[in-house]
Design an enzyme around this catalytic site. Structure first.
Site, PDB file in Angstrom:
ATOM      1  N   TYR A 137       0.842  -1.193   0.000  1.00  0.00           N
ATOM      2  CA  TYR A 137       0.000   0.000   0.000  1.00  0.00           C
ATOM      3  C   TYR A 137       0.881   1.248   0.000  1.00  0.00           C
ATOM      4  CZ  TYR A 137      -3.796  -3.133   1.419  1.00  0.00           C
ATOM      5  OH  TYR A 137      -4.725  -4.129   1.479  1.00  0.00           O
ATOM      6  N   HIS A 177     -12.422   2.537   6.410  1.00  0.00           N
ATOM      7  CA  HIS A 177     -11.163   1.872   6.057  1.00  0.00           C
ATOM      8  C   HIS A 177     -10.645   0.950   7.164  1.00  0.00           C
ATOM      9  CE1 HIS A 177     -10.413   4.975   2.757  1.00  0.00           C
ATOM     10  NE2 HIS A 177     -10.211   3.813   2.164  1.00  0.00           N
ATOM     11  N   ARG A 221      -6.488   6.863  -8.515  1.00  0.00           N
ATOM     12  CA  ARG A 221      -5.567   5.849  -7.996  1.00  0.00           C
ATOM     13  C   ARG A 221      -6.059   4.488  -8.475  1.00  0.00           C
ATOM     14  NH1 ARG A 221      -7.110   3.257  -3.254  1.00  0.00           N
ATOM     15  NH2 ARG A 221      -4.949   2.966  -2.709  1.00  0.00           N
ATOM     16  N   TYR A 272      -6.292 -10.433   3.575  1.00  0.00           N
ATOM     17  CA  TYR A 272      -7.340  -9.397   3.491  1.00  0.00           C
ATOM     18  C   TYR A 272      -8.049  -9.426   2.132  1.00  0.00           C
ATOM     19  CZ  TYR A 272      -9.450  -4.828   2.758  1.00  0.00           C
ATOM     20  OH  TYR A 272     -10.324  -3.832   2.437  1.00  0.00           O
ATOM     21  N   LYS A 273      -7.265  -9.631   1.072  1.00  0.00           N
ATOM     22  CA  LYS A 273      -7.854  -9.635  -0.270  1.00  0.00           C
ATOM     23  C   LYS A 273      -8.536 -10.971  -0.604  1.00  0.00           C
ATOM     24  CE  LYS A 273      -4.467  -6.324  -2.170  1.00  0.00           C
ATOM     25  NZ  LYS A 273      -5.253  -5.273  -2.821  1.00  0.00           N
TER      26      LYS A 273
HETATM   27  C1  HEM Z   1     -10.034  -0.005   0.799  1.00  0.00           C
HETATM   28  C2  HEM Z   1     -13.422   3.373   0.099  1.00  0.00           C
HETATM   29  C3  HEM Z   1     -10.011   6.726  -0.690  1.00  0.00           C
HETATM   30  C4  HEM Z   1      -6.647   3.423   0.237  1.00  0.00           C
HETATM   31  C5  HEM Z   1     -11.241   0.650   0.753  1.00  0.00           C
HETATM   32  C6  HEM Z   1     -12.516   0.038   1.033  1.00  0.00           C
HETATM   33  C7  HEM Z   1     -13.452   0.981   0.820  1.00  0.00           C
HETATM   34  C8  HEM Z   1     -12.788   2.195   0.428  1.00  0.00           C
HETATM   35  C9  HEM Z   1     -14.976   0.829   0.962  1.00  0.00           C
HETATM   36  C10 HEM Z   1     -12.777  -1.405   1.477  1.00  0.00           C
HETATM   37  C11 HEM Z   1     -12.674  -1.477   2.988  1.00  0.00           C
HETATM   38  C12 HEM Z   1     -13.217  -2.809   3.522  1.00  0.00           C
HETATM   39  O1  HEM Z   1     -12.506  -3.820   3.441  1.00  0.00           O
HETATM   40  O2  HEM Z   1     -14.359  -2.825   4.013  1.00  0.00           O
HETATM   41  C13 HEM Z   1     -12.774   4.563  -0.195  1.00  0.00           C
HETATM   42  C14 HEM Z   1     -13.453   5.803  -0.488  1.00  0.00           C
HETATM   43  C15 HEM Z   1     -12.496   6.750  -0.692  1.00  0.00           C
HETATM   44  C16 HEM Z   1     -11.215   6.101  -0.549  1.00  0.00           C
HETATM   45  C17 HEM Z   1     -14.963   5.966  -0.544  1.00  0.00           C
HETATM   46  C18 HEM Z   1     -12.623   8.218  -0.995  1.00  0.00           C
HETATM   47  C19 HEM Z   1     -13.664   8.972  -0.663  1.00  0.00           C
HETATM   48  C20 HEM Z   1      -8.801   6.123  -0.488  1.00  0.00           C
HETATM   49  C21 HEM Z   1      -7.527   6.779  -0.599  1.00  0.00           C
HETATM   50  C22 HEM Z   1      -6.576   5.844  -0.334  1.00  0.00           C
HETATM   51  C23 HEM Z   1      -7.264   4.600  -0.056  1.00  0.00           C
HETATM   52  C24 HEM Z   1      -7.323   8.256  -0.971  1.00  0.00           C
HETATM   53  C25 HEM Z   1      -5.081   5.973  -0.307  1.00  0.00           C
HETATM   54  C26 HEM Z   1      -4.421   7.087  -0.305  1.00  0.00           C
HETATM   55  C27 HEM Z   1      -7.278   2.201   0.405  1.00  0.00           C
HETATM   56  C28 HEM Z   1      -6.579   0.946   0.533  1.00  0.00           C
HETATM   57  C29 HEM Z   1      -7.554  -0.045   0.681  1.00  0.00           C
HETATM   58  C30 HEM Z   1      -8.828   0.636   0.647  1.00  0.00           C
HETATM   59  C31 HEM Z   1      -5.061   0.746   0.524  1.00  0.00           C
HETATM   60  C32 HEM Z   1      -7.328  -1.557   0.747  1.00  0.00           C
HETATM   61  C33 HEM Z   1      -7.575  -2.103  -0.645  1.00  0.00           C
HETATM   62  C34 HEM Z   1      -7.218  -3.544  -0.908  1.00  0.00           C
HETATM   63  O3  HEM Z   1      -6.208  -4.055  -0.432  1.00  0.00           O
HETATM   64  O4  HEM Z   1      -7.946  -4.188  -1.698  1.00  0.00           O
HETATM   65  N1  HEM Z   1     -11.431   1.968   0.403  1.00  0.00           N
HETATM   66  N2  HEM Z   1     -11.432   4.776  -0.250  1.00  0.00           N
HETATM   67  N3  HEM Z   1      -8.604   4.807  -0.156  1.00  0.00           N
HETATM   68  N4  HEM Z   1      -8.630   1.986   0.461  1.00  0.00           N
HETATM   69 FE1  HEM Z   1     -10.021   3.382   0.163  1.00  0.00          FE
END
Ligand code: HEM
Length: 344
Positions: A38, A194, A224, A317-318
């Site tokens: 990440y 998150h 992103r 996690y994934k």
């Molecule tokens: C995962 C939404 C912005 C980094 C997630 C998850 C959601 C989400 C719903 C899944 C969480 C779960 O497991 O329940 C959002 C929304 C954003 C946003 C609505 C903006 C309004 C960002 C930003 C970053 C970020 C700006 C990084 C700078 C991550 C990462 C994950 C994640 C690293 C884990 C993903 C994975 O490994 O599959 N996000 N996110 N997110 N988000 Fe965001």
């Protein structure tokens, strides 16, 4: 990009999705390096980038009609996949204006918009819709404004109110998510929704991400990439339907791995909406089977290295643990170990 205008494809059993050579080459492959962790991987969403999927504000591809049909099917089964809290009404109209303007300007062959004061006329030739309405008057549309428009776009959308130096998940339409739920996350703050993500909070990714988004300016969108893997070309891997798709993860064998396992990439874009000051988060999902990834020599070698060396916390996690090794074993003979240039 040619859009198939009939929904011959199917994103649920019996699956029927194929990618043309053009679609494979425009796939936003998410690994610029041989390892993945990440990071604050946010960049301006300018209409350019290494692949064509990044060249429009909202990307329309050959799967448009089938994906809209799948979205309609899921909403029919579960109308609560679309929820907008009452204080987000202004953001709904922001979304309608932004989406209609971008689509009609960037794909004039498929969409058109005529505006005379508040009297608007929208045409979507791909779905065969034509609608006159009064902008700002929800009674003149057949559905609530956000729902009306989000149904006509590939991918998921969430709407975020900004208050108390935080972002709140106060609306959205979510039908193609990687195992999270709008119903569950509704009303949560940026750090709350998150919370299930491992490692990233300790690394400061969410603190920096939130600080950055709170200052996002209208007209300066960012993007992103995020990724995971999915068995079968299934868009709807929601917790609500886990009992339907979860068991598929135990079905991967050395014989079927190339066709069953899909790299799932989310092209996420973020916009500040001008009237409401809300943030629009768009998650455009691309599914590519390992067999299609194999066609690009750099991609197959890099995918092998990333999966082989993936941090166990991210793998878990994934949801990759049941079949990650099978994919690695399948790809290993195609990786000569030679250094690869950075970038995709
Ligand atoms: C995962 C939404 C912005 C980094 C997630 C998850 C959601 C989400 C719903 C899944 C969480 C779960 O497991 O329940 C959002 C929304 C954003 C946003 C609505 C903006 C309004 C960002 C930003 C970053 C970020 C700006 C990084 C700078 C991550 C990462 C994950 C994640 C690293 C884990 C993903 C994975 O490994 O599959 N996000 N996110 N997110 N988000 Fe965001």
């Amino acid at each position: 990009m040619t859009v198939q205008t009939s929904a011959r494809e199917s994103y649920h059993p019996p699956y029927q999705v194929t990618n043309s050579a053009e679609t494979i080459m425009r796939f936003p492959f998410p690994f610029p390096e041989d390892t993945y962790m990440y990071s604050m991987n946010v960049e301006p969403h300018v209409r350019s980038g290494p692949v064509a999927a990044m060249h429009h504000t909202f990307d329309i591809d050959e799967h448009y009609v089938a994906e809209c049909a799948e979205k309609a099917r899921i909403l029919e089964q579960d109308p609560k996949r679309c929820i907008v809290l009452p204080h987000m009404r202004e953001a709904e109209w922001d979304f309608v204006e932004f989406a209609m303007t971008c689509l009609s300007e960037q794909y004039p062959q498929h969409f058109s918009l005529r505006r005379e004061g508040q009297d608007w006329h929208w045409v979507n030739r791909l779905l065969g819709y034509e609608q006159s309405f009064v902008f700002g008057d929800a009674t003149t549309l057949p559905l609530p404004p956000f729902e009306y428009m989000a149904r006509q776009m590939q991918g998921d959308f969430t709407l975020h109110d900004q208050r108390e130096d935080d972002l709140w998940m106060d609306g959205g339409m979510v039908t193609s998510q990687a195992d999270w739920s709008l119903k569950f996350d509704l009303g949560m703050s940026f750090r709350q929704w998150h919370a299930p993500v491992p490692k990233a909070a300790e690394m400061g990714v969410f603190d920096r991400g939130l600080r950055f988004l709170l200052m996002l300016q209208p007209g300066k969108p960012v993007r992103r990439l995020n990724w995971t893997m999915t068995i079968n070309p299934r868009l709807d891997t929601s917790p609500e339907n886990f009992m339907v798709w979860g068991p598929d993860r135990a079905s991967v064998t050395p014989e079927n791995v190339a066709d069953k396992v899909h790299l799932r990439v989310e092209l996420q874009t973020l916009y500040r909406m001008p009237r409401s000051n809300a943030i629009l988060f768009s998650i455009r999902c691309y599914l590519m089977p390992v067999r299609d990834i194999m066609r690009v020599s750099k991609w197959r070698r890099r995918l092998h290295r990333v999966l082989r060396d993936l941090d166990p916390a991210l793998s878990s996690y994934k949801g990759l643990d049941l079949y990650r090794q099978t994919v690695v074993d399948f790809l290993a003979p195609y990786d000569d170990g030679a250094p690869l240039s950075s970038g995709i």
